[in-house]
Design an enzyme around this catalytic site. Structure first.
Site, mmCIF file in Angstrom:
data_model
loop_
_atom_site.group_PDB
_atom_site.id
_atom_site.type_symbol
_atom_site.label_atom_id
_atom_site.label_comp_id
_atom_site.label_asym_id
_atom_site.label_seq_id
_atom_site.Cartn_x
_atom_site.Cartn_y
_atom_site.Cartn_z
ATOM 1 N N ARG A 86 -38.053 -48.942 12.426
ATOM 2 C CA ARG A 86 -38.233 -48.817 10.967
ATOM 3 C C ARG A 86 -37.384 -49.781 9.983
ATOM 4 O O ARG A 86 -37.608 -49.957 9.053
ATOM 5 C CB ARG A 86 -37.828 -47.211 10.733
ATOM 6 C CG ARG A 86 -38.751 -46.228 11.368
ATOM 7 C CD ARG A 86 -38.771 -44.931 10.638
ATOM 8 N NE ARG A 86 -39.190 -45.277 9.250
ATOM 9 C CZ ARG A 86 -39.162 -44.283 8.153
ATOM 10 N NH1 ARG A 86 -38.512 -42.988 8.506
ATOM 11 N NH2 ARG A 86 -39.422 -44.558 7.041
ATOM 12 N N ARG A 131 -29.622 -40.512 13.039
ATOM 13 C CA ARG A 131 -30.225 -41.615 12.600
ATOM 14 C C ARG A 131 -29.008 -42.340 11.413
ATOM 15 O O ARG A 131 -29.001 -43.659 11.270
ATOM 16 C CB ARG A 131 -31.252 -41.456 11.291
ATOM 17 C CG ARG A 131 -32.395 -40.655 11.999
ATOM 18 C CD ARG A 131 -33.328 -41.884 12.870
ATOM 19 N NE ARG A 131 -34.349 -41.392 13.429
ATOM 20 C CZ ARG A 131 -35.499 -41.280 13.061
ATOM 21 N NH1 ARG A 131 -35.733 -41.410 11.796
ATOM 22 N NH2 ARG A 131 -36.573 -40.988 13.656
ATOM 23 N N HIS A 161 -32.826 -34.752 9.441
ATOM 24 C CA HIS A 161 -32.078 -35.639 8.397
ATOM 25 C C HIS A 161 -31.520 -34.486 7.570
ATOM 26 O O HIS A 161 -31.662 -33.060 7.428
ATOM 27 C CB HIS A 161 -32.899 -36.363 7.310
ATOM 28 C CG HIS A 161 -33.654 -37.254 7.783
ATOM 29 N ND1 HIS A 161 -35.065 -37.600 7.766
ATOM 30 C CD2 HIS A 161 -32.805 -38.493 8.539
ATOM 31 C CE1 HIS A 161 -35.158 -38.909 8.336
ATOM 32 N NE2 HIS A 161 -34.075 -39.347 8.726
ATOM 33 N N CYS A 248 -39.567 -37.306 1.277
ATOM 34 C CA CYS A 248 -39.453 -38.631 1.968
ATOM 35 C C CYS A 248 -40.535 -39.659 1.627
ATOM 36 O O CYS A 248 -40.556 -40.836 2.170
ATOM 37 C CB CYS A 248 -39.669 -38.401 3.437
ATOM 38 S SG CYS A 248 -41.191 -37.507 3.850
HETATM 39 C C1 CIR Z 1 -39.382 -40.758 11.489
HETATM 40 O O1 CIR Z 1 -38.924 -39.850 12.217
HETATM 41 O O2 CIR Z 1 -38.565 -41.656 10.894
HETATM 42 C C2 CIR Z 1 -40.364 -40.425 10.602
HETATM 43 N N1 CIR Z 1 -41.484 -39.784 11.496
HETATM 44 C C3 CIR Z 1 -40.492 -39.253 9.784
HETATM 45 C C4 CIR Z 1 -39.106 -39.376 8.515
HETATM 46 C C5 CIR Z 1 -39.366 -38.546 7.461
HETATM 47 N N2 CIR Z 1 -38.447 -39.001 6.489
HETATM 48 C C6 CIR Z 1 -37.711 -37.995 5.753
HETATM 49 O O3 CIR Z 1 -37.854 -36.851 5.898
HETATM 50 N N3 CIR Z 1 -36.669 -38.642 4.830
#
Ligand code: CIR
Length: 258
Positions: A86, A131, A161, A248
């Protein structure tokens, strides 16, 4: 004063997203796009000007723009996402934010996903998750303390998160999943617990006196209503298969330039 909501289009490759706590299920990309458009309409209904950042069609998780930056009135901080797949998502977001704020960056070996950052007034809470690491949290502290913020790292368990576990839904009021984060960290706030049947229900997106909220948690929505909060519902079922929810998919901030 304008409230800006930065969003980003859904990639055709969203089915290859990162997954941590969920089993991979097929994602209907057309339905996901329709839900995302309805979410953007809900942002507009809550008073936001929706601005789309240039798409990243080859990045499966790029719709989840919240993870790439934290925008506060004084500064925009570009994250260094914990998932290496990412990290390339941040560059275009940084370019877009430079029109609105001074931009600084979290640097290696620090990592933080924006989904781990809950700011409530001058208090900034950062989840110590898979993360986001202590080095990243230390960098956040060095960036924000001169602006009068307090930055606290706190452990989360069982979820992706911090904002999977706790979000702000009204002034001094937090919606919380106590299985994933300790209530004691937030003793100074009024707390609303998710309904025990709705584990994933703690993620709400406050915009002024409204809160965008997933349609799939009716029992917790009722708890919000009984506390005087009027949810603006969004159906994000396809994005939920990618471990996304309502915070998100946008970066919300005020802009004085109109
Ligand atoms: C991830 O695992 O990074 C993405 N599939 C989902 C991210 C979701 N982000 C968030 O809730 N802030």
């Amino acid at each position: 004063m304008t409230t800006i909501a930065l969003t980003r289009a859904i990639s055709d490759r969203i089915g290859r997203c990162e997954l941590t706590h969920l089993k991979r299920e097929p994602i209907d990309v057309d339905l996901a796009r329709a839900q995302h458009a309805a979410y953007e309409a809900a942002l507009r209904a809550c008073g936001c000007d929706v601005v789309r950042v240039a798409p990243a069609p080859d990045r499966p998780d790029s719709v989840f723009i919240e993870d790439t930056a934290v925008v506060l009135p004084e500064v925009a901080i570009i994250m260094r996402p914990g998932a290496s797949s990412r990290r390339v998502e941040t560059e275009a977001v940084g370019r877009a934010l430079a029109k609105f704020r001074e931009v600084v960056e979290i640097e290696a070996p620090g990592t933080i996903d924006g989904g781990d950052v809950l700011s409530v007034g001058r208090e900034v809470y950062v989840g110590e998750s898979a993360r986001s690491n202590r080095e990243g949290i230390g960098q956040m502290r060095r960036i924000l303390e001169p602006h009068g913020y307090t930055v606290a790292g706190l452990p989360v368990r069982g979820c992706l998160h911090l904002k999977s576990a706790v979000t702000e839904v009204a002034e001094e009021t937090l919606l919380i999943q106590p299985q994933w984060v300790d209530r004691d960290f937030f003793s100074g706030y009024s707390l609303i617990e998710v309904d025990p049947d709705e584990a994933y229900a703690a993620n709400a997106l406050r915009i002024g006196d409204r809160a965008i909220y997933p349609i799939s948690f009716p029992k917790t929505a009722e708890r919000l209503r009984s506390r005087g909060i009027d949810p603006a519902f969004a159906d994000v079922s396809e994005l939920a298969k990618a471990e996304g929810a309502v915070t998100c998919c946008s970066l919300i901030f005020d802009h004085a330039g109109g």
